[in-house]
Every structure is written in C-alpha cells, then in structure tokens.
Design a protein around this motif. Structure first.
Motif, PDB file in Angstrom:
ATOM      1  N   MET A   1       0.834  -1.188   0.000  1.00  0.00           N
ATOM      2  CA  MET A   1       0.000   0.000   0.000  1.00  0.00           C
ATOM      3  C   MET A   1       0.876   1.247   0.000  1.00  0.00           C
ATOM      4  SD  MET A   1      -2.982  -0.966   2.706  1.00  0.00           S
ATOM      5  CE  MET A   1      -3.978  -2.429   2.492  1.00  0.00           C
ATOM      6  N   THR A   2       0.571   2.184  -0.844  1.00  0.00           N
ATOM      7  CA  THR A   2       1.366   3.397  -0.927  1.00  0.00           C
ATOM      8  C   THR A   2       0.533   4.607  -0.577  1.00  0.00           C
ATOM      9  OG1 THR A   2       0.825   3.625  -3.262  1.00  0.00           O
ATOM     10  CG2 THR A   2       2.849   2.427  -2.707  1.00  0.00           C
ATOM     11  N   ALA A   3       1.203   5.627  -0.084  1.00  0.00           N
ATOM     12  CA  ALA A   3       0.512   6.847   0.312  1.00  0.00           C
ATOM     13  C   ALA A   3       0.178   7.683  -0.910  1.00  0.00           C
ATOM     14  CB  ALA A   3       1.374   7.644   1.280  1.00  0.00           C
ATOM     15  N   THR A   4      -0.799   8.515  -0.771  1.00  0.00           N
ATOM     16  CA  THR A   4      -1.214   9.394  -1.850  1.00  0.00           C
ATOM     17  C   THR A   4      -0.921  10.835  -1.484  1.00  0.00           C
ATOM     18  OG1 THR A   4      -3.097  10.159  -3.151  1.00  0.00           O
ATOM     19  CG2 THR A   4      -3.561   9.500  -0.897  1.00  0.00           C
ATOM     20  N   SER A   5      -0.687  11.657  -2.474  1.00  0.00           N
ATOM     21  CA  SER A   5      -0.388  13.063  -2.229  1.00  0.00           C
ATOM     22  C   SER A   5      -1.623  13.939  -2.290  1.00  0.00           C
ATOM     23  CB  SER A   5       0.634  13.556  -3.266  1.00  0.00           C
ATOM     24  OG  SER A   5       0.112  13.418  -4.576  1.00  0.00           O
ATOM     25  N   ARG A   6      -2.772  13.357  -2.498  1.00  0.00           N
ATOM     26  CA  ARG A   6      -4.004  14.151  -2.591  1.00  0.00           C
ATOM     27  C   ARG A   6      -4.339  14.767  -1.232  1.00  0.00           C
ATOM     28  NH1 ARG A   6      -7.974   9.630  -4.460  1.00  0.00           N
ATOM     29  NH2 ARG A   6      -6.009   8.691  -5.084  1.00  0.00           N
ATOM     30  N   ARG A   7      -5.157  15.834  -1.268  1.00  0.00           N
ATOM     31  CA  ARG A   7      -5.620  16.462  -0.030  1.00  0.00           C
ATOM     32  C   ARG A   7      -6.745  15.601   0.536  1.00  0.00           C
ATOM     33  NH1 ARG A   7      -5.040  20.976   2.189  1.00  0.00           N
ATOM     34  NH2 ARG A   7      -7.279  21.320   2.534  1.00  0.00           N
ATOM     35  N   ALA A   8      -6.452  14.946   1.622  1.00  0.00           N
ATOM     36  CA  ALA A   8      -7.402  13.997   2.192  1.00  0.00           C
ATOM     37  C   ALA A   8      -7.516  14.219   3.688  1.00  0.00           C
ATOM     38  CB  ALA A   8      -6.969  12.563   1.895  1.00  0.00           C
ATOM     39  N   VAL A   9      -8.682  13.867   4.231  1.00  0.00           N
ATOM     40  CA  VAL A   9      -8.941  14.060   5.653  1.00  0.00           C
ATOM     41  C   VAL A   9      -9.719  12.869   6.194  1.00  0.00           C
ATOM     42  CG1 VAL A   9     -11.162  15.250   5.352  1.00  0.00           C
ATOM     43  CG2 VAL A   9      -9.769  15.749   7.365  1.00  0.00           C
ATOM     44  N   GLY A  10      -9.470  12.534   7.444  1.00  0.00           N
ATOM     45  CA  GLY A  10     -10.305  11.595   8.171  1.00  0.00           C
ATOM     46  C   GLY A  10     -11.219  12.393   9.069  1.00  0.00           C
ATOM     47  N   LEU A  11     -12.511  12.121   9.007  1.00  0.00           N
ATOM     48  CA  LEU A  11     -13.482  12.906   9.772  1.00  0.00           C
ATOM     49  C   LEU A  11     -14.303  12.005  10.678  1.00  0.00           C
ATOM     50  CD1 LEU A  11     -14.574  15.836  10.125  1.00  0.00           C
ATOM     51  CD2 LEU A  11     -16.415  15.188   8.563  1.00  0.00           C
ATOM     52  N   ASP A  12     -14.126  12.180  11.969  1.00  0.00           N
ATOM     53  CA  ASP A  12     -14.931  11.473  12.961  1.00  0.00           C
ATOM     54  C   ASP A  12     -16.082  12.378  13.355  1.00  0.00           C
ATOM     55  OD1 ASP A  12     -15.975   9.930  14.984  1.00  0.00           O
ATOM     56  OD2 ASP A  12     -14.343  10.318  16.404  1.00  0.00           O
ATOM     57  N   PHE A  13     -17.200  12.238  12.649  1.00  0.00           N
ATOM     58  CA  PHE A  13     -18.423  13.002  12.938  1.00  0.00           C
ATOM     59  C   PHE A  13     -19.139  12.287  14.068  1.00  0.00           C
ATOM     60  CE2 PHE A  13     -23.068  13.397  11.746  1.00  0.00           C
ATOM     61  CZ  PHE A  13     -23.238  14.673  12.272  1.00  0.00           C
TER      62      PHE A  13
ATOM     63  N   ARG B   1     -11.266  22.593  -0.182  1.00  0.00           N
ATOM     64  CA  ARG B   1     -10.814  21.959  -1.436  1.00  0.00           C
ATOM     65  C   ARG B   1     -10.219  20.574  -1.197  1.00  0.00           C
ATOM     66  NH1 ARG B   1      -9.157  27.011  -1.251  1.00  0.00           N
ATOM     67  NH2 ARG B   1      -6.996  26.398  -0.803  1.00  0.00           N
ATOM     68  N   LEU B   2     -10.995  19.728  -0.543  1.00  0.00           N
ATOM     69  CA  LEU B   2     -10.540  18.373  -0.245  1.00  0.00           C
ATOM     70  C   LEU B   2     -10.780  17.445  -1.434  1.00  0.00           C
ATOM     71  CD1 LEU B   2     -11.971  18.057   3.369  1.00  0.00           C
ATOM     72  CD2 LEU B   2      -9.562  18.299   2.751  1.00  0.00           C
TER      73      LEU B   2
ATOM     74  N   MET C   1     -25.601  14.813   3.139  1.00  0.00           N
ATOM     75  CA  MET C   1     -24.872  15.716   4.029  1.00  0.00           C
ATOM     76  C   MET C   1     -23.436  15.929   3.564  1.00  0.00           C
ATOM     77  SD  MET C   1     -24.057  15.145   8.095  1.00  0.00           S
ATOM     78  CE  MET C   1     -22.762  16.078   8.935  1.00  0.00           C
ATOM     79  N   PHE C   2     -22.744  14.846   3.233  1.00  0.00           N
ATOM     80  CA  PHE C   2     -21.314  14.917   2.938  1.00  0.00           C
ATOM     81  C   PHE C   2     -20.990  15.039   1.456  1.00  0.00           C
ATOM     82  CE2 PHE C   2     -21.385  12.719   7.079  1.00  0.00           C
ATOM     83  CZ  PHE C   2     -20.473  13.501   7.779  1.00  0.00           C
ATOM     84  N   GLY C   3     -22.002  14.992   0.598  1.00  0.00           N
ATOM     85  CA  GLY C   3     -21.764  14.910  -0.838  1.00  0.00           C
ATOM     86  C   GLY C   3     -20.852  15.987  -1.394  1.00  0.00           C
ATOM     87  N   SER C   4     -20.931  17.214  -0.878  1.00  0.00           N
ATOM     88  CA  SER C   4     -20.110  18.309  -1.397  1.00  0.00           C
ATOM     89  C   SER C   4     -18.928  18.642  -0.491  1.00  0.00           C
ATOM     90  CB  SER C   4     -20.981  19.559  -1.591  1.00  0.00           C
ATOM     91  OG  SER C   4     -21.572  19.960  -0.363  1.00  0.00           O
ATOM     92  N   PHE C   5     -18.682  17.825   0.517  1.00  0.00           N
ATOM     93  CA  PHE C   5     -17.595  18.115   1.462  1.00  0.00           C
ATOM     94  C   PHE C   5     -16.230  17.833   0.835  1.00  0.00           C
ATOM     95  CE2 PHE C   5     -15.030  16.961   5.319  1.00  0.00           C
ATOM     96  CZ  PHE C   5     -15.059  18.221   5.916  1.00  0.00           C
ATOM     97  N   ALA C   6     -16.168  16.850  -0.056  1.00  0.00           N
ATOM     98  CA  ALA C   6     -14.922  16.503  -0.747  1.00  0.00           C
ATOM     99  C   ALA C   6     -15.285  15.853  -2.076  1.00  0.00           C
ATOM    100  CB  ALA C   6     -14.072  15.554   0.094  1.00  0.00           C
ATOM    101  N   SER C   7     -14.301  15.776  -2.976  1.00  0.00           N
ATOM    102  CA  SER C   7     -14.568  15.173  -4.288  1.00  0.00           C
ATOM    103  C   SER C   7     -14.913  13.691  -4.167  1.00  0.00           C
ATOM    104  CB  SER C   7     -13.341  15.350  -5.199  1.00  0.00           C
ATOM    105  OG  SER C   7     -13.059  16.718  -5.385  1.00  0.00           O
TER     106      SER C   7
END
Length: 434
Positions: free
Chosen positions: A1-13, A124-125, A153-159
């Motif tokens: 598994m390799t890391a990605t350079s994209r803007r990514a977030v983990g969200l604990d709602f 811009r996630l 709810m989350f549809g527009s939070f990130a791509s």
C-alpha cells in the motif's frame, strides 16, 4: 500500500464531538486545530434570529454555538446529538423558529461552520474518509435511510467520500503502534453507539497490515447512560409517575414527554407550538401542576445544554470517585442529590449487559473466542466509565487492555486510511472490510 499526495482528511463526525485529521503522505496524521486551539469541535448547532443574518436566521456550530446559546438561551435554539436521528424514520425535520430543517440540511450547516473554524484546513478536499457506526443509534434504525442522509450531508464536502466503520478505523490506527502480529478487539464507545471490530494485525513488514474479521454494534452508549440519570434524578421533579384528570377519570401522564426530555436529540425539538400547547393543557389538568410547569420551564428556557453539562459532570466525577453530588438549579428547577457509583452502575446494568452481549456477537462474527484475542483496545469517551472498562478487564484481564486517545483515535485512524491509494478497500461494503 502506498501513500497518496491528494488532499485527504479523516473525519470522525461524532454524536458529542467531531474531530478531523489531515492525511499526511509522509508521516503521522495531523489533527486539525480549530480557531480556539482545540482539536474537539462540539457536534452542536445554535440558531438565533437576526435582521442582518441570511434569511433572518443566524447559525453557529461547535464552541461558538455554545457561546451564542449562553448569551441568550431563551432566544436561541440549541441542537445537539443530532447524529442520533440519522437512521430514525420518524424524524422528518427539526423545527427552528418558523423554519424546518432536514437532517442533511442540519449536517451541511454544521460542516460549513466546521470548515470555517478550521482556518482553511478543510477547504478543497480531494477525499474525505468519514467514520460511521457499525449499527446506527435508535430502537429500529434504518441503514438505507442513514446512508442516504449521510450522502446528502457529505456529498459536497470533498470530491470523494468514503465511509469506514469507526472501530475499524481505530483498529487501523492502533495497529501502527503494535510491533508484532496480534488479534485485536476494538471497542468504540461514543455518545450514541457502542461498536466492535475484530482485526487480525500482521507483522509491521506485511503488505496488508490489517485484516478485518468481524463487526457488531448496538445503538446505545453514553447518551443512554445520561438518560438513566435524567430518569432517576430529574424526571420525578417534572411529573413522571404523576396523573392528570380527564373528566371523571384519573389517567397517567403519557410517558412520551419524559422519554423526549431524557433524549438530547429530542429535548430541544420539544419547543414547538403543538407540544407546548399540549403541555399547557396537561398542566391545567395535572394533579401536580407545578411539576408540569417545571417541565415547561425547562423547555421554554432552552435548558438542555445546562442539564447535559450537569449530567456529564456527575458521570465524570463518578468515573474517579465512589460518590458525587448531582446539582441543577435553573428557572425555578432546583435538584440536588448524592449518588454513589454503585447506584449509577445499577441504573445502567441492563445497558452494560447488552453491550457485553454485543461484544460476544463481534467475536462470533469473526469466528474466534476470547482466548484468541491478544489485545483489547478501548476508545471513545464512554470507555472511561469504570463499569464499561470492567466488562473487558474482568473478561480478558487487565494486562490485555489498551487505551489512549479516547476522543481522537478514530479520526487519526481514518486519516491513515485516507492516505492510502486503495482506501476504498476499507469502506463499508468492500470485501476486505466485511
């Protein structure tokens, strides 16, 4: 598994707090600090009317919502624990002054304010990996309904939006701290749900470090414990167990009012014309009208947050002390009671038994018994309740219990998953996550 350079977030709602962690391709996940310097963002909304606000209705979230509420409690609407109604078909809209909001509309407002207080960190996630419970809160949760509401709810939070079981995320994060293979039971105790995942952790050099074996969950946790406290200490002062006169008959006061007062997600919603009119009629016919008057005062004066704080202060004290004093005095409601830890544990005894049975179901789903579990990782705020920890310490032995990062471990694990090129393999429904 390799890391990605994209803007990514983990969200604990979460039901009580929301935590975000940025996925750093080169190292550990970075918890997002809000503009007040805290990593925890209270999952709450406060509305108030203002001529200069969009549509005449202003809104804030998190700590700012609490500040606005405390400034003018009776002129605001404070909503908390609204995650609990995600899978509840009986919830349609929340009445807020003269407007009504669907679940996804509340959620979008919350996310908008979360991002605004995050100082651009959540703009811009490309990808958001969002935690979700194994089993949704509520007596008859509807999985498809909750998923549809989350999508809206989350549809527009990130791509790209992915959903991962919350205990599985905690397991992924905790696995990075293990130096040898282990079979791990993760127990996540939040405000609305108690969820379990059994995960096989391979050696650090393995290509796939974690292999999910089984999951189980139940829609009760900290908020249910709160309801037990409210039921024992508060509701008797508000008329529970009382009667009212209907013509020549004496009838019991309907229990639905008291159930709603004890539910943080419903208490604020009681402040609507229909319910308040019903309670006023009930007060006039009740044998103890003052008790119903106190319930009306609790609702009219928007005292839900203050009651929540008093209940949780009692829980925190009983987590460290053998006895504590519950105190609540607002709007002609004055309640003070000494409570022992033993009493509290008796009040939640049935809930503890159901939680223990859910852990059994997780083991059964994984096809293992307790002897196969090498480590038990407890997380979530409710895991700090001594009676909850005792379930696992008594069963597995204190030497097999791990904990730490009770309020942030899920967000950190979600962020670690978010940085993977194949993060979708961990999403709910993917073969490797079943």
């Amino acid at each position: 598994m390799t890391a990605t350079s994209r803007r990514a977030v983990g969200l604990d709602f979460g039901t009580t707090n929301t935590v975000a962690a940025l996925a750093d391709p080169t190292g550990e996940p970075m918890l997002v600090q809000m503009d007040n310097g805290d990593e925890l963002f209270r999952t709450a909304l406060c509305f108030w009317q203002g001529d200069d606000a969009r549509g005449g209705l202003a809104v804030e979230a998190g700590p700012a919502a609490i500040r606005e509420y405390l400034e003018l409690p009776s002129d605001s609407r404070f909503l908390q624990s609204f995650k609990s109604v995600a899978a509840n078909a009986s919830f349609d809209t929340a009445p807020v002054f003269d407007k009504r909001f669907r679940f996804d509309e509340l959620g979008k407002l919350f996310l908008e304010k979360l991002a605004s207080h995050a100082g651009g960190s959540l703009d811009r996630l490309d990808r958001a990996v969002v935690g979700r419970p194994v089993t949704w809160a509520g007596s008859r949760p509807e999985e498809a309904l909750a998923r549809a509401r989350y999508d809206a709810m989350f549809g527009s939070f990130a791509s790209e939006i992915l959903y991962v079981y919350e205990p599985l995320a905690a397991a992924y994060g905790h696995a990075s701290r293990l130096t040898k293979p282990a079979t791990l039971l993760v127990a996540d105790f939040g405000g609305g749900t108690s969820d379990f995942s059994v995960v096989q952790v391979a050696a650090p050099s393995a290509n796939q470090r974690c292999k999910p074996l089984g999951h189980a969950g139940i829609g009760l946790a900290g908020d249910r414990f709160d309801a037990r406290i409210v039921d024992k200490l508060v509701l008797p002062f508000l008329g529970k167990g009382g009667q009212y006169r209907s013509f020549d008959k004496l009838l019991d006061i309907p229990g639905g009012y008291f159930a709603d007062v004890a539910d943080w997600s419903k208490l604020a919603l009681m402040r609507n014309r229909r319910t308040m009119a019903e309670l006023d009629r009930l007060r006039r016919s009740a044998l103890d009208p003052d008790a119903i008057g106190r319930m009306i005062a609790l609702i009219e004066n928007e005292l839900g947050l203050l009651l929540y704080d008093a209940v949780n202060l009692l829980k925190r004290k009983l987590s460290t002390d053998e006895h504590a004093t519950f105190s609540f005095e607002h709007a002609d409601i004055a309640i003070e009671a000494d409570v022992t830890r033993g009493e509290f544990e008796r009040w939640i005894g049935d809930d503890l038994a159901r939680i223990a049975a859910t852990a059994d179901r997780a083991l059964a789903a994984a096809g293992v018994d307790e002897t196969a579990i090498d480590r038990v990782f407890l997380t979530g705020g409710t895991s700090l309740v001594p009676a909850v920890r005792a379930i696992f310490a008594d069963r597995f032995g204190i030497d097999r219990i791990d904990s730490g990062g009770e309020l942030t471990s899920i967000a950190s694990g979600l962020a670690q998953i978010a940085r993977l090129d194949d993060a979708s393999a961990w999403s709910v429904g993917a073969d490797s996550a079943l």
